[in-house]
Write a protein that holds these residues in place. Structure first.
Motif, PDB file in Angstrom:
ATOM      1  N   GLN A  53      41.857  49.246  27.324  1.00 26.38           N
ATOM      2  CA  GLN A  53      41.400  49.775  28.602  1.00 26.38           C
ATOM      3  C   GLN A  53      41.494  48.706  29.686  1.00 26.38           C
ATOM      4  O   GLN A  53      41.976  48.953  30.798  1.00 26.38           O
ATOM      5  N   ILE A  54      41.020  47.507  29.336  1.00 28.69           N
ATOM      6  CA  ILE A  54      41.076  46.386  30.277  1.00 28.69           C
ATOM      7  C   ILE A  54      42.523  46.036  30.603  1.00 28.69           C
ATOM      8  O   ILE A  54      42.880  45.774  31.759  1.00 28.69           O
ATOM      9  N   GLU A  55      43.362  46.048  29.572  1.00 34.48           N
ATOM     10  CA  GLU A  55      44.772  45.703  29.762  1.00 34.48           C
ATOM     11  C   GLU A  55      45.450  46.688  30.708  1.00 34.48           C
ATOM     12  O   GLU A  55      46.208  46.293  31.592  1.00 34.48           O
ATOM     13  N   ILE A  56      45.189  47.970  30.538  1.00 39.24           N
ATOM     14  CA  ILE A  56      45.793  48.992  31.402  1.00 39.24           C
ATOM     15  C   ILE A  56      45.370  48.795  32.851  1.00 39.24           C
ATOM     16  O   ILE A  56      46.198  48.776  33.763  1.00 39.24           O
ATOM     17  N   LYS A  57      44.080  48.627  33.052  1.00 42.54           N
ATOM     18  CA  LYS A  57      43.581  48.482  34.417  1.00 42.54           C
ATOM     19  C   LYS A  57      44.099  47.208  35.068  1.00 42.54           C
ATOM     20  O   LYS A  57      44.517  47.200  36.227  1.00 42.54           O
ATOM     21  N   ASP A  58      44.098  46.132  34.295  1.00 42.92           N
ATOM     22  CA  ASP A  58      44.510  44.838  34.841  1.00 42.92           C
ATOM     23  C   ASP A  58      46.000  44.821  35.174  1.00 42.92           C
ATOM     24  O   ASP A  58      46.415  44.269  36.192  1.00 42.92           O
ATOM     25  N   GLN A  59      46.816  45.449  34.334  1.00 43.06           N
ATOM     26  CA  GLN A  59      48.262  45.371  34.515  1.00 43.06           C
ATOM     27  C   GLN A  59      48.765  46.364  35.569  1.00 43.06           C
ATOM     28  O   GLN A  59      49.817  46.144  36.152  1.00 43.06           O
ATOM     29  N   LEU A  60      48.030  47.434  35.836  1.00 39.46           N
ATOM     30  CA  LEU A  60      48.472  48.427  36.816  1.00 39.46           C
ATOM     31  C   LEU A  60      47.902  48.178  38.210  1.00 39.46           C
ATOM     32  O   LEU A  60      48.473  48.628  39.208  1.00 39.46           O
ATOM     33  N   GLN A  61      46.798  47.480  38.277  1.00 36.78           N
ATOM     34  CA  GLN A  61      46.114  47.297  39.552  1.00 36.78           C
ATOM     35  C   GLN A  61      46.970  46.550  40.572  1.00 36.78           C
ATOM     36  O   GLN A  61      47.104  46.983  41.724  1.00 36.78           O
ATOM     37  N   ALA A  62      47.567  45.443  40.147  1.00 35.18           N
ATOM     38  CA  ALA A  62      48.348  44.613  41.074  1.00 35.18           C
ATOM     39  C   ALA A  62      49.573  45.333  41.632  1.00 35.18           C
ATOM     40  O   ALA A  62      49.750  45.394  42.854  1.00 35.18           O
TER      41      ALA A  62
END
Length: 652
Positions: free
Chosen positions: A230-239
């Motif tokens: 979940q963290i990986e998805i949010k972190d990688q898509l946010q930027a």
């Protein structure tokens, strides 16, 4: 190579700078062909973030965070007993866990690490130490909303934990291969692969339907995958989502923002110092402020709205269609007010926007349009024989007025204000308009009456166009002659003063033109326009000054010098008229001098003019009604009330 060298920046405690450097370096890596480079870059980011939060950088020679831990362990091995060494090892592992949890490390397998940490606690012979570390890790999980991992430390049987863990892992492997979108092949793709594809697509500004389907699939898995993913998805898509620049209304991009907000609704109310978080939050705020309007607007009209921004071709018929649609959306706001809610960029010289603005400002042109209809009727009435021709004259006036008011006026306003150098064009327009009126006024006795009438009507048309443009271009706070009203009666007093002055000027020009040049009254428009729109005509005051371009002159010096030059020219005109012009022509030269002298009105700001006009009208009315005794007393009472209201407003 240190973490800072890999990121390409100097050591800093600015988390935003670290994140920006990471994003910059990430763009230089092909994650499909350079996975090891990506892992190293991510490790550098984690180390830099940790050092930025916990360490200082002055005169520090250590290469990375792990060397610090190694030195600490080596020192403890030399100076501590085995029990202390065991405690120190657990302490270091707890710090490491805390670090990865706090920074939300997407490459950190939190469940696996927590199980290993629990195993080490369980094998410790000192139960008090075990209890101490177990309480600390439970508090850490609670602080970071990771209650789902409590079971690891509550279970007593480590083997059961491992078995449970293996079952969860197997279940997750099955779930990773499931896809809810037809565009995603469930037998070939997994979440990490899809995540890389979507991330790369967004970095490349690809917001197609296929990308959105995959984006939608990833965010819909939030409650079915481990926290680390979940963290990986949010972190990688946010930027990459925040990096997409849009200058027009794009429904294709808005659907990404809408889905992101639905998935992470709390983010909009939480401040995050991270660069990309702040940037995305700013875009979400802008989107949400337009959300209701965007939902009501048909998709085909987004293209029409985009024609209101920047340099676009003029499409009056399409704009009329858009105006009709926008009026249906909200009847409480004008078309331009609705458009402004979309925060479109570069509208001030856009032809389509100015066209709609002109149509929306129709009622502002009411006085100007009435004046146009009246003068047009008088003009054609003087050309057509008055006997039994009034109906014909009315029909001609109605047709011409309709064409001008509803077609020519908005188009002319649009063409003038939409020009890239419209300010320069408007400055020339002002100067030539004034000079042509001055010259026509001076030449009145030498021109045939019919020719003078046609030239004067042409000058009047240019006056109407100029007034419309200035009125449309003026800011809401320009020419506010009622700004010195502090009680209700002040407004009436100022309007009485304006009407009285206008009638006086009309009378002066009427007397001069009577009986042979009644059309001469048209030139009273010059001082009347200055009176009603002083700040719009203010450039004329400076144009007729002298040497105002000098950088050594202050604003007051420019004003005083301009006044002096204007008075000098007035003196020259009156002297020339008196000595060299025949007596029958002198009144027209004096009227021209009055036109030139009226420029002094524009030397006043609207605030000073409003205040001066108010007090002069009060005094004039007191003198005019002095014989009644009662009216002057009433006026003095209201003047005192106005003064007291002004003091209260200024003090607050």
């Amino acid at each position: 190579m240190t973490a800072w060298q890999r990121l390409g920046i100097e050591p800093t405690d600015n988390q935003r700078e670290i994140k920006k450097a990471y994003a910059k370096q990430l763009k230089l890596i092909d994650q499909d062909t350079q996975p090891e480079e990506f892992i190293r870059l991510r490790e550098a980011l984690e180390i830099a973030q940790f050092e930025a939060e916990h360490l200082t950088y002055e005169n520090e020679d250590s290469n990375n965070l792990f060397s610090i831990f190694e030195e600490n362990v080596s020192f403890n091995q030399q100076n501590s007993n085995p029990d202390d060494l065991s405690n120190q090892t657990l302490e270091n592992k707890l710090k490491r866990l805390k670090h990865h949890i706090v920074i939300q490390d997407i490459n950190f397998n939190i469940r696996d690490e927590l199980i290993h940490f629990n195993n080490e606690i369980e094998v410790n012979e000192d139960k008090s130490i075990s209890s101490h570390f177990k309480n600390q890790i439970l508090d850490l999980l609670k602080e970071n909303d990771l209650d789902d991992f409590y079971y690891i430390f509550i279970e007593k049987d480590a083997e059961n934990i491992d078995k449970n863990y293996q079952k969860i892992i197997e279940k997750e492997k099955i779930e990773y291969s499931v896809s809810k979108s037809e565009s995603i092949q469930p037998d070939t793709l997994s979440i990490p692969v899809i995540l890389d594809e979507v991330s790369n697509a967004l970095w490349n500004k690809d917001i197609s339907d296929i990308t959105f389907d995959k984006f939608n699939y990833l965010l819909s898995q939030q409650y079915d995958i481990p926290l680390s993913q979940q963290i990986e998805i949010k972190d990688q898509l946010q930027a990459p989502l925040a990096e997409i620049e849009i200058h027009d209304l794009q429904p294709e991009y808005f659907r990404f923002l809408e889905l992101w907000h639905e998935t992470y609704p709390d983010d909009i109310n939480q401040y995050n110092p991270s660069y990309y978080s702040s940037l995305l939050q700013e875009k979400l705020n802008s989107f949400l402020s337009q959300y209701k309007l965007l939902k009501k607007l048909p998709n085909e009209h987004f293209e029409l709205l985009n024609k209101l921004s920047g340099e676009k071709k003029f499409h009056p018929l399409k704009m009329l269609k858009l105006r009709k649609s926008l009026n249906k959306i909200s009847k409480n706001y004008s078309t331009v007010e609705i458009i402004d809610k979309f925060h479109l960029s570069n509208t001030h010289t856009n032809y389509n926007y100015l066209f709609l603005k002109s149509l929306s400002s129709f009622w502002k042109f009411t006085i100007i349009n009435i004046l146009f209809i009246t003068i047009t009727f008088l003009f054609f009435n003087s050309l057509i024989a008055p006997d039994n021709q009034i109906i014909v004259n009315l029909l001609i006036t109605v047709c011409i007025s309709f064409i001008y008011i509803f077609i020519l006026q908005p188009i002319l306003n649009t063409k003038i204000l939409g020009h890239p150098d419209y300010e320069k064009i408007l400055s020339y327009y002002l100067k030539y308009w004034f000079l042509s009126g001055f010259i026509l006024c001076s030449l009145t006795p030498w021109l045939p009456d019919l020719l003078h009438q046609h030239l004067s009507y042409g000058w009047f048309i240019s006056t109407i166009i100029l007034l419309s443009v200035l009125l449309l271009d003026a800011t809401p706070y320009m020419n506010r002659l009622e700004q010195s009203t502090f009680i209700n009666i002040d407004k009436w007093i100022i309007n009485i003063g304006l009407i009285s002055l206008s009638l006086f000027l009309i009378s002066v020009f009427l007397i001069i033109g009577e009986p042979d040049h009644t059309w001469f009254i048209i030139y009273s428009l010059i001082p009347i326009c200055f009176l009603f729109y002083p700040e719009s005509f203010r450039p004329l005051f400076y144009i007729f000054g002298y040497n105002k371009e000098s950088t050594n002159l202050a604003d007051k010096q420019i004003i005083y010098r301009s006044i002096g030059i204007i008075f000098f020219r007035l003196f020259w005109i009156f002297g020339f008229s008196y000595l060299f012009i025949k007596s029958s022509s002198q009144p027209f030269m004096y009227a021209a001098g009055l036109i030139l002298g009226s420029i002094l009105i524009t030397g006043f700001s609207a605030k000073n003019l409003s205040s001066t006009l108010k007090y002069l009208t009060y005094i004039s009315l007191c003198i005019a009604t002095l014989y009644t005794i009662i009216f002057p007393l009433i006026l003095i009472y209201y003047l005192y009330q106005s003064y007291q209201a002004k003091k209260i407003i200024l003090s607050s």
